[in-house]
Design a protein around this motif. Structure first.
Motif, PDB file in Angstrom:
ATOM      1  N   GLN A  61      -3.438 -16.920 107.352  1.00 38.76           N
ATOM      2  CA  GLN A  61      -1.996 -17.297 107.478  1.00 38.76           C
ATOM      3  C   GLN A  61      -1.850 -17.868 108.809  1.00 38.76           C
ATOM      4  N   ALA A  62      -1.109 -19.204 108.756  1.00 36.65           N
ATOM      5  CA  ALA A  62      -0.561 -19.851 110.010  1.00 36.65           C
ATOM      6  C   ALA A  62      -1.793 -20.221 110.762  1.00 36.65           C
ATOM      7  N   ILE A  63      -2.691 -20.603 110.265  1.00 36.03           N
ATOM      8  CA  ILE A  63      -3.955 -20.994 111.117  1.00 36.03           C
ATOM      9  C   ILE A  63      -3.837 -22.641 111.456  1.00 36.03           C
ATOM     10  N   PRO A  64      -4.029 -22.985 112.758  1.00 37.80           N
ATOM     11  CA  PRO A  64      -3.998 -24.352 113.309  1.00 37.80           C
ATOM     12  C   PRO A  64      -4.938 -25.110 112.889  1.00 37.80           C
ATOM     13  N   SER A  65      -4.799 -26.304 113.009  1.00 39.11           N
ATOM     14  CA  SER A  65      -5.760 -27.482 112.352  1.00 39.11           C
ATOM     15  C   SER A  65      -7.188 -27.080 112.851  1.00 39.11           C
ATOM     16  N   VAL A  66      -8.040 -26.939 111.700  1.00 37.41           N
ATOM     17  CA  VAL A  66      -9.396 -26.586 111.773  1.00 37.41           C
ATOM     18  C   VAL A  66     -10.387 -27.212 110.929  1.00 37.41           C
ATOM     19  N   TYR A  67     -11.675 -27.338 111.038  1.00 40.61           N
ATOM     20  CA  TYR A  67     -12.505 -28.239 110.239  1.00 40.61           C
ATOM     21  C   TYR A  67     -13.675 -27.467 109.708  1.00 40.61           C
TER      22      TYR A  67
END
Length: 211
Positions: A45-51
């Motif tokens: 939930q509400a994770i910032p931009s990741v790869y």
């Protein structure tokens, strides 16, 4: 180059804590009929931009068995979720160990996938409860997310998911896709048994004629 980005953030990434974000375990009901199959989702939930992500779960191997979801590959694997772009996703590690009672899931998106952000399902694990179990728990040991720039976001451990088992509880409903695969597998098994029985009957008749 496929997993260069993931290796970069695992080894050299700058670590940061995103306290407003959340990684947690979810199952429709924590009260499960003894000996039943059920699933647990790893939700974010509400994770910032990741790869990419390096996820490790712990479970009691004396109480639960992980059900393999990729039969064509050796070992026991779990299934991914809908958070990352599955069309451009490279799996470095997907392994459930019955010896240690742990699950390791390491994946990274590859070009042309864009960074993922927000909320969704990271992974899904299917378990089967053993007959003697009355209660157990599943926990997230670690959940490390990496960005395209090599940064690393480490989230604090969520509370363990506590489960209870009993004959008076209901059998959990499984996802339709899983049920369809299970039914097809049973149908194929039934056809195989019928074919073997037919072969046995044919051989017996041939033996009588030959005698």
């Amino acid at each position: 180059m496929k997993y260069f980005i993931l290796v970069l953030w695992l080894c050299f990434g700058q670590e940061s804590i995103a306290s407003e974000s959340r990684v947690y375990l979810y199952t429709p009901s924590a009260e499960i009929k003894t000996g039943s199959e059920f699933f647990v989702d790893v939700m974010i939930q509400a994770i910032p931009s990741v790869y990419g992500v390096h996820l490790v779960l712990d479970y009691d191997k004396r109480a639960l068995t992980v059900i393999d979801q990729i039969e064509k590959e050796s070992g026991v694997q779990i299934t991914g979720g809908d958070f990352f772009d599955n069309r451009n996703l490279y799996t470095m590690r997907n392994w459930a160990s019955s010896e240690t009672g742990s699950i390791e899931y390491v994946v990274s998106q590859v070009a042309p996938a864009k960074s993922a952000a927000g909320s969704g399902r990271l992974a899904r694990v299917f378990f089967k409860a053993k007959e003697h179990v009355s209660d157990t728990s599943i926990s997230i040991r670690s959940a490390e997310f990496g960005t395209r720039r090599g940064e690393k976001h480490t989230f604090s451990e969520a509370a363990p998911l506590d489960l209870r088992f009993g004959q008076h509880y209901l059998t959990p409903e499984l996802p339709q896709k899983y049920m369809a695969i299970h039914i097809i597998g049973m149908f194929v098994l039934l056809l195989s048994i019928l074919f073997l029985l037919k072969m046995i009957i044919v051989r017996k008749r041939y033996s009588k004629l030959a005698a």
